[in-house]
Scaffold this active site. Structure first.
Site, mmCIF file in Angstrom:
data_model
loop_
_atom_site.group_PDB
_atom_site.id
_atom_site.type_symbol
_atom_site.label_atom_id
_atom_site.label_comp_id
_atom_site.label_asym_id
_atom_site.label_seq_id
_atom_site.Cartn_x
_atom_site.Cartn_y
_atom_site.Cartn_z
ATOM 1 N N LYS A 8 -21.916 -11.197 7.112
ATOM 2 C CA LYS A 8 -22.683 -10.721 5.948
ATOM 3 C C LYS A 8 -22.897 -11.827 4.920
ATOM 4 O O LYS A 8 -24.017 -12.045 4.461
ATOM 5 C CB LYS A 8 -21.962 -9.559 5.249
ATOM 6 N N ARG A 83 -19.137 0.128 -0.408
ATOM 7 C CA ARG A 83 -18.292 0.281 0.785
ATOM 8 C C ARG A 83 -17.601 1.626 0.836
ATOM 9 O O ARG A 83 -16.862 1.902 1.792
ATOM 10 C CB ARG A 83 -17.180 -0.769 0.788
ATOM 11 N N ARG A 122 -12.036 -18.453 10.936
ATOM 12 C CA ARG A 122 -12.396 -18.704 9.533
ATOM 13 C C ARG A 122 -11.138 -18.901 8.688
ATOM 14 O O ARG A 122 -11.132 -19.687 7.745
ATOM 15 C CB ARG A 122 -13.216 -17.530 8.981
ATOM 16 N N ARG A 128 -8.267 -18.656 3.783
ATOM 17 C CA ARG A 128 -8.319 -17.421 3.006
ATOM 18 C C ARG A 128 -7.054 -16.609 3.229
ATOM 19 O O ARG A 128 -6.662 -16.347 4.352
ATOM 20 C CB ARG A 128 -9.544 -16.584 3.401
ATOM 21 N N ARG A 139 -8.193 -4.714 7.523
ATOM 22 C CA ARG A 139 -9.549 -4.683 6.956
ATOM 23 C C ARG A 139 -10.524 -3.998 7.904
ATOM 24 O O ARG A 139 -11.407 -3.271 7.471
ATOM 25 C CB ARG A 139 -10.012 -6.103 6.620
HETATM 26 P P1 ADP Z 1 -15.024 -9.038 4.200
HETATM 27 O O1 ADP Z 1 -16.451 -8.547 4.262
HETATM 28 O O2 ADP Z 1 -14.745 -10.010 5.291
HETATM 29 O O3 ADP Z 1 -14.035 -7.933 4.091
HETATM 30 P P2 ADP Z 1 -15.377 -9.878 1.436
HETATM 31 O O4 ADP Z 1 -15.360 -11.275 0.986
HETATM 32 O O5 ADP Z 1 -16.665 -9.149 1.348
HETATM 33 O O6 ADP Z 1 -14.835 -9.928 2.925
HETATM 34 O O7 ADP Z 1 -14.281 -9.042 0.643
HETATM 35 C C1 ADP Z 1 -12.954 -9.497 0.502
HETATM 36 C C2 ADP Z 1 -12.087 -8.414 -0.138
HETATM 37 O O8 ADP Z 1 -12.597 -8.090 -1.452
HETATM 38 C C3 ADP Z 1 -12.069 -7.066 0.597
HETATM 39 O O9 ADP Z 1 -11.163 -7.034 1.666
HETATM 40 C C4 ADP Z 1 -11.696 -6.119 -0.563
HETATM 41 O O10 ADP Z 1 -10.302 -6.167 -0.848
HETATM 42 C C5 ADP Z 1 -12.435 -6.698 -1.739
HETATM 43 N N1 ADP Z 1 -13.775 -6.069 -1.867
HETATM 44 C C6 ADP Z 1 -14.970 -6.671 -1.684
HETATM 45 N N2 ADP Z 1 -15.981 -5.798 -1.864
HETATM 46 C C7 ADP Z 1 -15.404 -4.598 -2.172
HETATM 47 C C8 ADP Z 1 -15.909 -3.301 -2.455
HETATM 48 N N3 ADP Z 1 -17.209 -3.023 -2.470
HETATM 49 N N4 ADP Z 1 -15.008 -2.318 -2.727
HETATM 50 C C9 ADP Z 1 -13.701 -2.566 -2.736
HETATM 51 N N5 ADP Z 1 -13.159 -3.750 -2.456
HETATM 52 C C10 ADP Z 1 -13.993 -4.772 -2.182
#
Ligand code: ADP
Length: 182
Positions: A8, A83, A122, A128, A139
């Protein structure tokens, strides 16, 4: 939308550039806040480290704020938001208040086992904290339980374009652009 590791963030950058709109990534915003040790960053950290979602009220607040920036007036690309069902409803309300709406939802489709491997790679490259095997599995579970079902809401509104997320980065970008222009 799409599971963690589907690409994404990578694709969102290209698509936002192509359509000259800001790329708004909640994950990036949380990581920036974490780096600067802001209150939001510190609050989000514990959840992110465990592979859980940050509470909706926190996430919703940062997105609502970000959408007031002048660069978002003519459109924007959301990456990693909404989400949860609560976020879907909140976003609908925020956009309705501004006379804006979601034009399209891009769903990046990818095989879960391939994603675990991608995320582990990654983890090594980017260091990370949320990319250990245990947290990755968590996740993916949270994604399947909370986020996959809400794509149905957007499907019911005919907004979803499904794109195969596996393949070369450029190939996937082309697929998305073709689908958006089609
Ligand atoms: P990924 O898509 O690989 O999970 P992101 O960088 O988009 O990674 O998100 C990293 C973390 O940030 C998530 O695991 C979550 O803890 C938090 N996060 C990101 N977007 C949201 C959201 N819309 N609602 C709740 N937590 C979020």
């Amino acid at each position: 939308m799409g599971p963690p590791g589907a690409g994404k963030g990578t694709q969102a950058k290209f698509i936002a550039e192509k359509f000259s709109i800001p790329h708004i990534s909640t994950g990036d915003i949380f990581r920036e806040n974490l780096k600067k040790e802001t209150a939001i960053g510190l609050e989000a950290k514990a959840f992110m480290d465990r592979g859980e979602y940050v509470p909706d009220d926190v996430t919703n607040r940062i997105v609502a704020d970000r959408l007031t920036w002048p660069d978002a007036v003519g459109g924007f690309l959301l990456d990693g938001y909404p989400r949860t069902l609560d976020q879907v409803n909140f976003l609908d309300q925020v956009l309705a208040d501004k006379d804006q709406k979601i034009d399209r939802v891009i769903e990046l489709v990818a095989d879960i086992n391939t994603l675990v491997q991608r995320l582990l790679n990654r983890a090594q490259e980017q260091n990370r904290a949320d990319d250990t095997k245990e947290v990755i599995t968590k996740r993916l579970e949270v994604y399947l339980a909370e986020t996959a079902p809400i794509i149905e809401n957007y499907k019911a509104k005919n907004l979803v374009i499904q794109v195969d997320g596996l393949g070369e980065i450029n190939t996937v970008t082309r697929r998305i652009i073709t689908a958006l222009e089609g």
